[in-house]
Design an enzyme around this catalytic site. Structure first.
Site, PDB file in Angstrom:
ATOM      1  CG  ASP A  20     -26.276  -5.020  33.372  1.00  0.00           C
ATOM      2  OD1 ASP A  20     -25.184  -4.632  33.808  1.00  0.00           O
ATOM      3  OD2 ASP A  20     -26.428  -6.110  32.800  1.00  0.00           O
ATOM      4  CG  ASP A  22     -21.409  -6.508  29.275  1.00  0.00           C
ATOM      5  OD1 ASP A  22     -21.219  -6.364  28.065  1.00  0.00           O
ATOM      6  OD2 ASP A  22     -20.659  -6.035  30.146  1.00  0.00           O
TER       7      ASP A  22
END
Length: 267
Positions: A20, A22
């Site tokens: 991932d 953010d």
């Protein structure tokens, strides 16, 4: 659950880390401490990584440019977004259909580049994304189309997007607005934790699920994507999820680290 440990040696069997972005490796345009070293160590160990993000407000070119500004040069092959996975889904399930896209100009350009026909007047399908250009006129129009019963596809379910100053409303918050007005949830949600984005991921990297570890900061998207789809899963506590959230969560990660910096000794 143990923090910053891998007693079962799960990491040593992983070939690709699906990361991932953010809240996991950066916030806004600031690297999370140790993230650059973490990425370097993955490749030094003979393994690889891709960025797997639910954020459909940016296309791969945006991410490549952003990472370049932050000092990391990677190609578009390293970027996998929920927008790309949604295009993949539409091409297979709604070929040639006209799409109303609630998204910003970056996503619209990507859809059109891949041959998706966009139509704001007489669409066959509705697609909603993280629209950073959202306005009231758009919200009225999307609610009209959803209320009329058109197939309703969403790029991803995240309620909030983390920034260095806190959180901003994401696609899930838009879904809540639409449901309040039109009375419907999306028929299909493509992004994490759902199977469609994992199918797209594995096709892109040509690996099986047992060779891949999902690393992220959210239990209900990142970790659930791994647990529900046969990938290994690692939670980092540098974004949305806090330690106290783990005990009451239904979905449990295999590993938990305070941040990607603490993973480095295990690579």
């Amino acid at each position: 659950m143990f923090i910053n440990e891998d007693k079962a040696g799960i990491i040593r069997n992983i070939k690709v880390f699906a990361l991932d972005m953010d809240g996991t490796v950066y916030l806004d345009e600031s690297w999370i401490d140790g993230a650059r070293e973490f990425l370097e160590r993955i490749e030094e160990s003979g393994r690889s990584y891709v960025f797997l993000t639910n954020n459909s407000s940016k296309n791969p070119q945006n991410y490549v440019k952003k990472l370049h500004r932050m000092g990391l040069d990677v190609g578009e092959e390293k970027i996998i977004t929920s927008g790309q996975a949604t295009i993949f889904y539409l091409q297979r399930n709604y070929p040639g259909k006209r799409v109303f896209l609630l998204g910003n100009d970056f996503l619209k350009a990507e859809f059109e580049h891949k041959g998706i026909i966009l139509d704001d007047v007489t669409p066959d399908v509705v697609v909603t994304a993280f629209d950073t250009s959202l306005n009231y006129k758009k919200m009225c129009r999307v609610c009209d189309f959803v209320r009329a019963g058109l197939p309703y596809i969403a790029t991803h379910p995240d309620y909030n997007c983390p920034t260095k100053n806190g959180f901003v409303p994401d696609a899930g918050a838009i879904h809540a607005f639409i449901k309040a007005s039109a009375g419907r949830e999306p028929d299909h949600i493509i992004g994490k934790p759902n199977k469609e984005i994992i199918k797209y991921l594995l096709a892109r990297i040509d690996k099986t699920g047992d060779e891949v570890m999902m690393v992220g900061d959210r239990l209900y998207t990142d970790i659930a994507a791994g647990v529900n789809n046969g990938l290994s899963s690692m939670l980092v506590l540098s974004g949305e999820t806090k330690r106290e959230d783990i005990a009451r969560a239904k979905i449990k990660p295999q590993l938990v680290f305070d941040s990607v910096k603490e993973i480095i000794p295990f690579l």
